[in-house]
Structure formats: structure tokens, C-alpha cells
Design an enzyme around this catalytic site. Structure first.
Site, short mmCIF file in Angstrom:
data_model
loop_
_atom_site.label_atom_id
_atom_site.label_comp_id
_atom_site.label_asym_id
_atom_site.label_seq_id
_atom_site.Cartn_x
_atom_site.Cartn_y
_atom_site.Cartn_z
N ARG A 27 -4.00 -0.57 6.38
CA ARG A 27 -5.27 -0.24 5.74
C ARG A 27 -6.40 -0.20 6.77
NH1 ARG A 27 -2.60 -3.90 2.24
NH2 ARG A 27 -2.08 -2.99 0.21
N ASP A 62 -3.41 -7.19 -5.61
CA ASP A 62 -2.48 -8.09 -4.91
C ASP A 62 -2.13 -9.29 -5.79
OD1 ASP A 62 -3.06 -7.13 -1.73
OD2 ASP A 62 -4.72 -6.94 -3.14
N ARG A 110 0.34 -8.24 -8.32
CA ARG A 110 1.67 -8.17 -7.70
C ARG A 110 2.27 -9.57 -7.56
NH1 ARG A 110 -0.53 -3.84 -3.26
NH2 ARG A 110 0.10 -1.94 -4.35
N HIS A 118 -7.67 -7.81 1.65
CA HIS A 118 -6.72 -6.97 0.93
C HIS A 118 -5.88 -6.27 2.00
CE1 HIS A 118 -4.89 -4.13 -1.76
NE2 HIS A 118 -5.54 -3.09 -1.26
#
Length: 336
Positions: free
Chosen positions: A110, A170, A173, A197
Site C-alpha cells: 500500500r 482489517d 478480517r 492499515h
């Protein structure tokens, strides 16, 4: 430029206005790519806002997305859908969600996306703030923590009014994987991912619970054993790696991030006072300053209203500080 609009019936989604009166709600989504268009669909399906507006530089793309969504209004809560390549389509929005940015490619982190996306924020945010000065801004574009920090700098908005989607996805998840391992419904798992993140994110195991039982004391049910340190490590790695696996397989993540974004939107528009791990500018929490990262935060009509200081174990605090330093280093690399 003329916007593509189509009123869709008389149904209404409202929120409390000043003095307690009802008013219609408007959601503007910047970027009509995989995430932006899926977020619009999710928000419409859940009846999150009375008007959903899409903004994208590709006029043909945004017109097509709007038309496709309009044709499905019969099968969802009544709403108005509009779109344009002109920022004026976002005028008067209550919430602006920014999904536009460089697309993450297989193998990219990212943070690799930062430079192009930061430049884009510098160009688009002043115009957005001009037409929607009172909106709550939610940054979804990756790398979300760096983008949020840059957006605060470029927009001049206060940190309560502009924040990032952070680790809401997240944490979802994490809860899914814990529930799967333990054989319980995901709704019975309460656990957060904090920090970046991204690769340096931290699962907050010490404060996690399953059905009210501290996760670290979970005895196991139905022949399934407790969550050992090895199992927790495997789960934490899977949370980090799952986005890369999805991108490798289909080119983008869009469903879960759109649902996570819609959850944040609902918390704002419905003034839910919901605690979510969004990315905000730290001003002393856990001894950290001048960095955007995720911690459990009260989200309501004001935006990211107040941070909740969850007790951290020593290793969690060390991990959070390492995550913060990693993000600061990236911010400095881009002159932020």
C-alpha cells in the site's frame, strides 16, 4: 457541466438536523472505480443515504455506473443517484468518501502507492471542500494513513471532520478468522486491529473477547482447542496477506472494503456513536503525535468524535509505536 441525475421516487433516508428536525442525507463518492462503484451499490442496498453522487474524471465511466445503479433502484430502498466529472455533483454532501487513487498492482504494498495518490489529493481536495465544506470526509484510498495525513494538510479540515477508513476492514478480517477457528458466529467476536492499515498493523489480542470471554482465556468449544500463540500468529499473518491474495487473484479488493466503508458512513449519517478503528491524527494518545493511524474511535454525526484509549499489553504498545514510526518515515519521504 450538466450532471446525470434521475429522481427515484418519494422514499427518504433522513438524519436528525439542527434542532432535531429531519433532513435528507447525501453521500458523495469520489472515484467510480471498483471500490467507489461497489461502495455506491452497498450504500444504496443498505439505504444509507437518500442521494448518492459519484464523481470521476472519466465521464463515460461515471455515466455508465450511474445508469446501471439507477436501473436497480426498484429493488432497493428508494434513493436518487447522480454522477458527473464536475465536482459540483458533490455540493451539499453530508459525507464525502474518497476512493480515487492509484490502483494497487500484484506485488505492490500500500505504501508503494503513496506518491501518485498524494499528488491527486493535493489537486482535488480544495475543490471538494469548496462545494461541501460541512461534510464529514472519509478517506478510503491507499495507503490510507498517509493519504489521510496528507489530506488533513491540504484541506485544512479538523481531524474530527476528515479521517481514514483505517483498519475497519482489517478488524473484520480478524474477527472472521477468529470466528472460523473457534467455531462461533463472527458477531460474537470483538477484536480490533490497530496501527497502520498495512504490514505493520497490530492485533489487540489482550482486549479481544469471544462471547464476553477474554480471547486469551478462551477454552475452546466443540472439540476445538483454545487460541494458542501459534494460532494467533497465523491469523495475524493471514489478515495482513489476505488483501495481496485477493489482488493477485482478481486484480482488486472491492466487496468487503465497500461494506466496511458503508458501515462508517452509516455511523456518521445515523449518528450511531459507534466505536470503529478508523485512522485519525494522533495528538498524544499512547505518547504518539503527528501521525495518522487506527485506534478504536467513537464515530457519530460529528465524524471521528473521540478516541477510546484501550488498555494495551507491552508488546502491543511497542508494535503500535513501531507502526507509527514506519508511517512517519513514509510521510517525511514525501515532504509531509
Amino acid at each position: 457541466m450538466t450532471t446525470s441525475t434521475s429522481p427515484q421516487g418519494t422514499g427518504d433516508t433522513t438524519a436528525a438536523g439542527p434542532g432535531g428536525g429531519a433532513r435528507t442525507t447525501k453521500l458523495a463518492i469520489v472515484g467510480a472505480g471498483a471500490v467507489g462503484s461497489t461502495l455506491a451499490y452497498a450504500a444504496l442496498m443498505r439505504g444509507a443515504a437518500r442521494t448518492v453522487a459519484l464523481l470521476d474524471v472519466n465521464r463515460a465511466k461515471v455515466d455508465a455506473e450511474v445508469l446501471d445503479l439507477q436501473h436497480g433502484i426498484q429493488f432497493m430502498p428508494m434513493a436518487r443517484v447522480e454522477g458527473s466529472d464536475d465536482v459540483a455533483v458533490c455540493a451539499g454532501a453530508d459525507v464525502v468518501v474518497v476512493t480515487a487513487g492509484a490502483k494497487q498492482k500484484p506485488g505492490q504494498t500500500r505504501l508503494d502507492l503513496a506518491e501518485g495518490t498524494i499528488g491527486l489529493m493535493r489537486r482535488i481536495l480544495p475543490g471538494l471542500v469548496e462545494v461541501a465544506p460541512d461534510a464529514v470526509y472519509v478517506m478510503v484510498t491507499n495507503p490510507v494513513d498517509i493519504v489521510t495525513y496528507a489530506a488533513l494538510t491540504f484541506s485544512g479540515l479538523p481531524p474530527t471532520q476528515l479521517f481514514g477508513s483505517g483498519t475497519v476492514l482489517d478488524s473484520s478480517r480478524l474477527r472472521f478468522l477468529v470466528a472460523q477457528h473457534c467455531g462461533v458466529a463472527v458477531q460474537n467476536v470483538h477484536a480490533y486491529i490497530a496501527g497502520e492499515h498495512g504490514d505493520s498493523e497490530i492485533p489487540l489480542w489482550s482486549s479481544a473477547t469471544i462471547g464476553g470471554v477474554p480471547l486469551l482465556e478462551w477454552p475452546g468449544l466443540g472439540g476445538r482447542g483454545p487460541l494458542t500463540a501459534e494460532a494467533r500468529g497465523d491469523i495475524a499473518r493471514e489478515v495482513v496477506q489476505s488483501a495481496y491474495r485477493i489482488i493477485e487473484g482478481k486484480g482488486a479488493t472491492n466487496y468487503a472494503v465497500a461494506l466496511a466503508g458503508t458501515r462508517i458512513i452509516e455511523a456518521v449519517l445515523a449518528d450511531e456513536h459507534r466505536i470503529l478503528p478508523v485512522s485519525t491524527l494522533l495528538d498524544g494518545a499512547y505518547g504518539l503525535h503527528d501521525v495518522c493511524l487506527s485506534l478504536p474511535t467513537l464515530v457519530d454525526r460529528r465524524g471521528a468524535a473521540e478516541r477510546v484509549e484501550v488498555p494495551l499489553a507491552d508488546d502491543e504498545l511497542a508494535g503500535l509505536r513501531a507502526s507509527a514510526e514506519s508511517l512517519r518515515a513514509v510521510a517525511r519521504r514525501f515532504g509531509l
